[in-house]
Design a protein around this motif. Structure first.
Motif, short mmCIF file in Angstrom:
data_model
loop_
_atom_site.label_atom_id
_atom_site.label_comp_id
_atom_site.label_asym_id
_atom_site.label_seq_id
_atom_site.Cartn_x
_atom_site.Cartn_y
_atom_site.Cartn_z
N ASP A 1 42.65 58.84 26.06
CA ASP A 1 43.78 57.99 26.36
C ASP A 1 45.08 58.64 26.28
O ASP A 1 46.02 58.56 27.18
CB ASP A 1 43.87 56.95 25.56
N GLY A 2 45.10 59.86 25.39
CA GLY A 2 46.12 60.67 25.36
C GLY A 2 46.74 61.44 26.45
O GLY A 2 47.53 62.25 26.54
N ILE B 1 49.12 34.61 41.11
CA ILE B 1 48.81 33.87 40.08
C ILE B 1 49.90 32.43 40.26
O ILE B 1 49.51 31.16 40.17
CB ILE B 1 49.03 34.16 38.54
N ASN B 2 51.07 32.78 40.69
CA ASN B 2 52.26 31.62 40.75
C ASN B 2 52.21 30.91 41.90
O ASN B 2 52.52 29.98 42.03
CB ASN B 2 53.61 32.47 40.56
N ASN B 3 51.38 31.54 43.00
CA ASN B 3 51.49 30.92 44.20
C ASN B 3 50.13 30.45 44.65
O ASN B 3 50.17 29.90 45.81
CB ASN B 3 51.98 31.83 45.37
N CYS B 4 49.07 30.86 44.22
CA CYS B 4 47.70 30.51 44.75
C CYS B 4 46.85 29.47 43.78
O CYS B 4 47.16 29.24 42.68
CB CYS B 4 47.28 31.79 45.12
N GLU B 5 45.85 29.05 44.32
CA GLU B 5 44.95 28.32 43.40
C GLU B 5 43.92 29.07 42.50
O GLU B 5 43.58 28.79 41.26
CB GLU B 5 44.04 27.61 44.34
N ILE B 6 43.49 30.05 42.97
CA ILE B 6 42.40 30.91 42.27
C ILE B 6 42.95 32.03 41.89
O ILE B 6 43.76 32.90 42.73
CB ILE B 6 41.29 30.81 43.28
N ILE B 7 42.75 32.56 40.79
CA ILE B 7 43.16 33.94 39.97
C ILE B 7 42.25 34.73 40.44
O ILE B 7 40.99 34.70 40.45
CB ILE B 7 43.46 33.79 38.43
N PRO B 8 42.73 36.13 41.14
CA PRO B 8 41.74 36.99 41.37
C PRO B 8 40.61 37.24 40.25
O PRO B 8 41.08 37.55 39.21
CB PRO B 8 42.68 38.30 41.65
N MET B 9 39.57 37.62 40.34
CA MET B 9 38.68 37.84 39.55
C MET B 9 38.23 39.19 39.14
O MET B 9 37.93 39.67 38.02
CB MET B 9 37.16 37.33 39.96
N VAL B 10 38.93 40.26 40.15
CA VAL B 10 38.45 41.84 40.12
C VAL B 10 39.92 42.23 40.38
O VAL B 10 40.39 41.77 41.48
CB VAL B 10 37.37 42.17 40.69
N ASN B 11 40.40 43.35 39.93
CA ASN B 11 41.41 44.25 40.40
C ASN B 11 40.75 45.62 40.27
O ASN B 11 40.55 46.39 39.44
CB ASN B 11 42.69 44.19 39.47
N GLN B 12 40.65 46.32 41.54
CA GLN B 12 40.15 47.46 41.75
C GLN B 12 41.42 48.45 41.97
O GLN B 12 41.96 48.53 42.85
CB GLN B 12 39.17 47.75 42.94
N VAL B 13 41.03 49.34 41.05
CA VAL B 13 42.58 50.42 40.96
C VAL B 13 42.23 51.77 40.92
O VAL B 13 41.37 52.06 40.01
CB VAL B 13 43.95 49.79 39.96
N GLU B 14 43.24 52.83 41.12
CA GLU B 14 43.01 54.14 40.58
C GLU B 14 43.12 54.25 39.03
O GLU B 14 44.00 53.54 38.44
CB GLU B 14 44.20 54.89 41.28
N PHE B 15 42.15 54.70 38.62
CA PHE B 15 42.27 54.56 36.99
C PHE B 15 41.17 55.67 36.50
O PHE B 15 40.20 55.99 36.95
CB PHE B 15 41.34 53.31 36.71
N HIS B 16 41.97 56.83 35.59
CA HIS B 16 41.17 57.92 35.13
C HIS B 16 42.06 58.49 34.06
O HIS B 16 43.04 57.91 33.63
CB HIS B 16 41.04 58.90 36.32
N PRO B 17 41.33 59.42 33.67
CA PRO B 17 42.30 59.99 32.21
C PRO B 17 43.71 60.57 32.55
O PRO B 17 44.47 60.30 31.75
CB PRO B 17 41.50 61.32 31.85
N TYR B 18 44.02 60.68 33.79
CA TYR B 18 45.64 60.91 34.01
C TYR B 18 46.51 59.67 34.49
O TYR B 18 47.58 59.76 34.91
CB TYR B 18 45.64 62.22 35.03
#
Ligand code: NDP
Length: 274
Positions: free
Chosen positions: A259-260, A152-169
């Motif tokens: 979430d817990g 965000i600080n160094n480029c023109e376009i902000i990424p539109m998606v961030n694909q990450v490991e995401f699950h109940p744990y």
């Protein structure tokens, strides 16, 4: 936001529409992928998640060709691999993915991992491809807040998606919040913890109430967090099961219970160590 159909989509920061549910393809190459994907397309999946590292783009290109779904209905994501990062190599990787997938544009192109010292230069190549109109949206994968802030600080376009490991744990609440504030759509990889969610007692209890499976409860939890989700399966009954998540709604209390379960536990690599 109510998500009630496999055809429902989220709107990215630039107005592009992305399906909430997609078809993951990691480790599926030559192992039921072609038939699995054709079945998935037949029952309404429209988002396909691949990467140059998965070495299955050609097979996916053939499956798409054999399906009767028009290209403009599909949402195809691919990713530039770590060893090909940097400006020129990324441009080459993008061209190679297009060729293998037999298409002249992608819907989404991602930086697979934040390779230190390389990802900003790689991002500039994605900006170029985007400005040329050869990809509808650009984004990143496995980026933590500090990586996103750097872009965000160094480029023109902000990424539109961030694909990450995401699950109940691995809820990553701060990252989810940061992405929402910056209009970066979060997308969950390994949403099923590679099948392990079926053995979590709290989720089994919620599943019984809705006559659903724990897998379906977790995918619905993703949607209610406004997170795009891309479970992988090459088995027809599971591909169907994973898409049967649009006819019920978890209560606030059930969302809170799931979430817990967060333990900040990763099954994949940590983005700062990979
Ligand atoms: P998932 O959490 O989607 O789990 C996939 C595993 O669970 C497979 O072994 C599959 O087996 C099994 N499975 C699928 N559906 C069911 C079901 N209904 N009941 C029981 N078991 C089931 O893990 P992935 O790691 O594959 O993540 C999903 C996708 O995310 C990947 O395929 C890839 O596209 C992407 N990804 C991105 C990464 C990145 O760095 N950006 C990293 C990892 C993944 P089977 O196929 O035999 O049915």
């Amino acid at each position: 936001m109510k998500i009630t159909s496999i055809f429902d989509k989220t709107e990215l920061a630039n107005g592009v529409k992305m399906p909430w549910l997609g078809y993951g393809t990691y480790k599926a190459q030559g192992n039921g992928l072609k038939e699995g994907l054709k079945f998935a397309l037949n029952i309404g999946y429209r988002l396909i998640d691949t990467a140059e590292m998965y070495q299955n783009e050609e097979e996916i290109g053939k499956a798409i060709e054999e399906s009767n779904v028009p290209r403009e209905e599909l949402f195809i994501t691919s990713k530039v691999w770590n060893t090909n990062q940097g400006f020129d190599n990324t441009l080459k990787s993008f061209d190679s993915s297009l060729k293998k997938l037999q298409t002249d544009y992608l819907d989404l192109y991602l930086i697979h991992w934040p390779v230190s010292g390389k990802y900003l230069e790689t991002w500039k190549a994605l900006e170029k491809i985007y400005k040329e109109g050869r990809v509808k949206a650009i984004g990143v994968s496995n980026f933590l807040i500090h990586h996103l802030q750097d872009v965000i600080n160094n480029c023109e376009i902000i990424p539109m998606v961030n694909q990450v490991e995401f699950h109940p744990y691995l809820l990553q609440g701060e990252l989810l919040e940061f992405c929402k504030e910056n209009k970066i759509q979060l997308e969950a990889w390994s949403p099923l913890m590679r099948g392990r969610v079926n053995s979590i007692r709290e989720i089994q209890d919620i599943a019984k109430k809705y006559n659903k499976t724990p897998v379906q409860i977790v995918l619905r939890w993703d949607l209610q967090h406004e997170v795009v989700t891309i479970p992988k399966s090459v088995h027809e009954e599971r591909i169907k099961e994973n898409s049967d998540i649009f006819d019920f709604e978890l209560s606030k209390e059930e969302m809170r219970i799931i979430d817990g379960l967060d333990r900040n536990e990763r099954f994949g690599a940590h983005p700062d160590d990979f």
